[in-house]
Design an enzyme around this catalytic site. Sequence first.
Site, PDB file in Angstrom:
ATOM      1  N   TRP A 122       0.809  -1.219   0.000  1.00  0.00           N
ATOM      2  CA  TRP A 122       0.000   0.000   0.000  1.00  0.00           C
ATOM      3  C   TRP A 122       0.840   1.266   0.000  1.00  0.00           C
ATOM      4  CZ3 TRP A 122       1.227   2.780   4.209  1.00  0.00           C
ATOM      5  CH2 TRP A 122       1.603   2.119   5.375  1.00  0.00           C
ATOM      6  N   CYS A 123       2.114   1.174   0.379  1.00  0.00           N
ATOM      7  CA  CYS A 123       2.987   2.351   0.432  1.00  0.00           C
ATOM      8  C   CYS A 123       3.806   2.476  -0.850  1.00  0.00           C
ATOM      9  CB  CYS A 123       3.920   2.236   1.643  1.00  0.00           C
ATOM     10  SG  CYS A 123       5.136   3.561   1.733  1.00  0.00           S
ATOM     11  N   PRO A 124       3.695   3.599  -1.573  1.00  0.00           N
ATOM     12  CA  PRO A 124       4.453   3.759  -2.821  1.00  0.00           C
ATOM     13  C   PRO A 124       5.970   3.756  -2.605  1.00  0.00           C
ATOM     14  CG  PRO A 124       3.172   5.744  -2.329  1.00  0.00           C
ATOM     15  CD  PRO A 124       2.809   4.729  -1.311  1.00  0.00           C
ATOM     16  N   VAL A 154       7.581   1.841  -0.542  1.00  0.00           N
ATOM     17  CA  VAL A 154       7.950   0.425  -0.468  1.00  0.00           C
ATOM     18  C   VAL A 154       7.977  -0.174  -1.873  1.00  0.00           C
ATOM     19  CG1 VAL A 154       7.236  -1.851   0.368  1.00  0.00           C
ATOM     20  CG2 VAL A 154       7.148   0.129   1.894  1.00  0.00           C
ATOM     21  N   VAL A 155       6.974   0.150  -2.675  1.00  0.00           N
ATOM     22  CA  VAL A 155       6.933  -0.341  -4.056  1.00  0.00           C
ATOM     23  C   VAL A 155       8.203   0.074  -4.791  1.00  0.00           C
ATOM     24  CG1 VAL A 155       5.712  -0.166  -6.270  1.00  0.00           C
ATOM     25  CG2 VAL A 155       4.411  -0.390  -4.142  1.00  0.00           C
TER      26      VAL A 155
END
Length: 137
Positions: free
Chosen positions: A44-46, A48-49
């Site tokens: 859900w965290c960009p 992290v992506v």
Amino acid sequence: MPVTKAFNLPSSPELLPLPADSENATTFFISFHASVDPNTGKPWCPDVVAAIPHLEEVFSAPGSPDVAFVEVGQKPEWRDLSNVYRTKWNVNNVPTLVRFENVNGTVNETGRLVEGDILDRKKLGEFVLKEPGNAGA
């Protein structure tokens, strides 16, 4: 590739299963990530992506140490200030990469990179591939 995605996190850093070696330091990393959103199939965290490809690249290099990818929960769970990752592991941002070393039988945190620092390939590479037992990251 020394990336573990199904890691059984102990209740505290002192209980990490690092082999004791009286002559050489043993290094282990934990990368704390946002959990995968079931609607998108991505964390859900960009941030992290964006960080995961960098982490997978550096930890797949020959001679790289082991890392465990640990998910901290969905957004509501993560925002709870009593979240175990915040209280027991001192993780207040995702992604966070923490280095632990076992020197003379004692497990200690010896460094961490948080959020944007993980995206800096040079900084990340130096942090991960530094000589164990050489504190100061």
